[in-house]
Scaffold this motif. Structure first.
Motif, mmCIF file in Angstrom:
data_model
loop_
_atom_site.group_PDB
_atom_site.id
_atom_site.type_symbol
_atom_site.label_atom_id
_atom_site.label_comp_id
_atom_site.label_asym_id
_atom_site.label_seq_id
_atom_site.Cartn_x
_atom_site.Cartn_y
_atom_site.Cartn_z
ATOM 1 N N CYS A 1 -9.305 7.082 -0.984
ATOM 2 C CA CYS A 1 -8.836 7.198 -2.374
ATOM 3 C C CYS A 1 -9.968 7.651 -3.291
ATOM 4 O O CYS A 1 -9.769 8.496 -4.166
ATOM 5 N N PHE B 1 -0.503 4.451 -1.769
ATOM 6 C CA PHE B 1 -1.643 5.120 -1.143
ATOM 7 C C PHE B 1 -1.321 5.637 0.255
ATOM 8 O O PHE B 1 -1.844 6.662 0.665
ATOM 9 N N LEU B 2 -0.492 4.938 1.002
ATOM 10 C CA LEU B 2 -0.246 5.301 2.398
ATOM 11 C C LEU B 2 1.185 5.732 2.685
ATOM 12 O O LEU B 2 1.468 6.214 3.781
ATOM 13 N N VAL C 1 -9.265 2.912 3.457
ATOM 14 C CA VAL C 1 -8.276 3.402 2.498
ATOM 15 C C VAL C 1 -8.932 3.606 1.134
ATOM 16 O O VAL C 1 -8.704 4.626 0.470
ATOM 17 N N LEU D 1 0.807 -1.227 0.000
ATOM 18 C CA LEU D 1 0.000 0.000 0.000
ATOM 19 C C LEU D 1 0.840 1.277 0.000
ATOM 20 O O LEU D 1 0.342 2.336 0.376
#
Length: 163
Positions: A156, A115-116, A152, A112
């Motif tokens: 997004c 995204f993170l 998450v 991830l």
């Protein structure tokens, strides 16, 4: 992964890992009923699920190798990917059905990062685990993991919606 999973509206239980994929045998944990063809050598009566129970047929890539004609949608493939990612990291240290902090950190850092970002410090891992751990056992089970993935994904979606 066994290609057939029964999900009762109250609780879910997968078939035994050693059950043949072609057996499609389920047992309702909540209602106690069995459905489907049992593994060889086991007698079972076909019984419909109790009211409030639903049956899901989750065909894994293994199902197509065993003669099942399976064409999964992109969403179904994504669901399988989530399940596989969880099990790839869970159980390296202890319970194979839960993520410890170190396993969660490794999963986030490997799967991830776009995204993170990468988690480098223990304090961040502790905060993430505290937010996810709804039952207080200091581990992340699959339900807690799916809730995390949903959070998450929602973030997004909101980000891309405003671009």
């Amino acid at each position: 992964m066994h290609p057939c999973v029964h999900r009762c509206a109250v609780r879910a239980q997968r078939p035994a890992p050693d059950a043949p994929a072609s057996s499609c045998h389920w047992r309702h944990r909540h209602c106690g009923r069995a459905r489907g063809s049992p593994p060889p050598g086991i007698r079972s009566q076909r019984v419909p699920p109790a009211p409030g129970c639903i049956t899901l047929l989750c065909h894994s890539p293994a199902a197509s190798r065993e003669g099942h004609a399976v064409t999964m949608s992109e969403l179904e493939k994504a669901m399988i990917a989530i399940i596989d990612a969880f099990h790839q990291y869970s159980g390296k240290e202890g319970d194979k059905h839960k993520l410890k902090k170190s396993e969660l950190k490794e999963l986030i850092n490997n799967e991830l990062t776009h995204f993170l970002g990468e988690i480098k410090d223990q304090e961040t891992v502790d905060k993430v685990m505290e937010a996810l751990d709804s039952d207080g056992d200091a581990e992340c089970d699959f339900q807690e993991f799916v809730a995390f993935i949903a959070m998450v994904t929602t973030a997004c979606h909101e980000f891309f919606e405003h671009e």
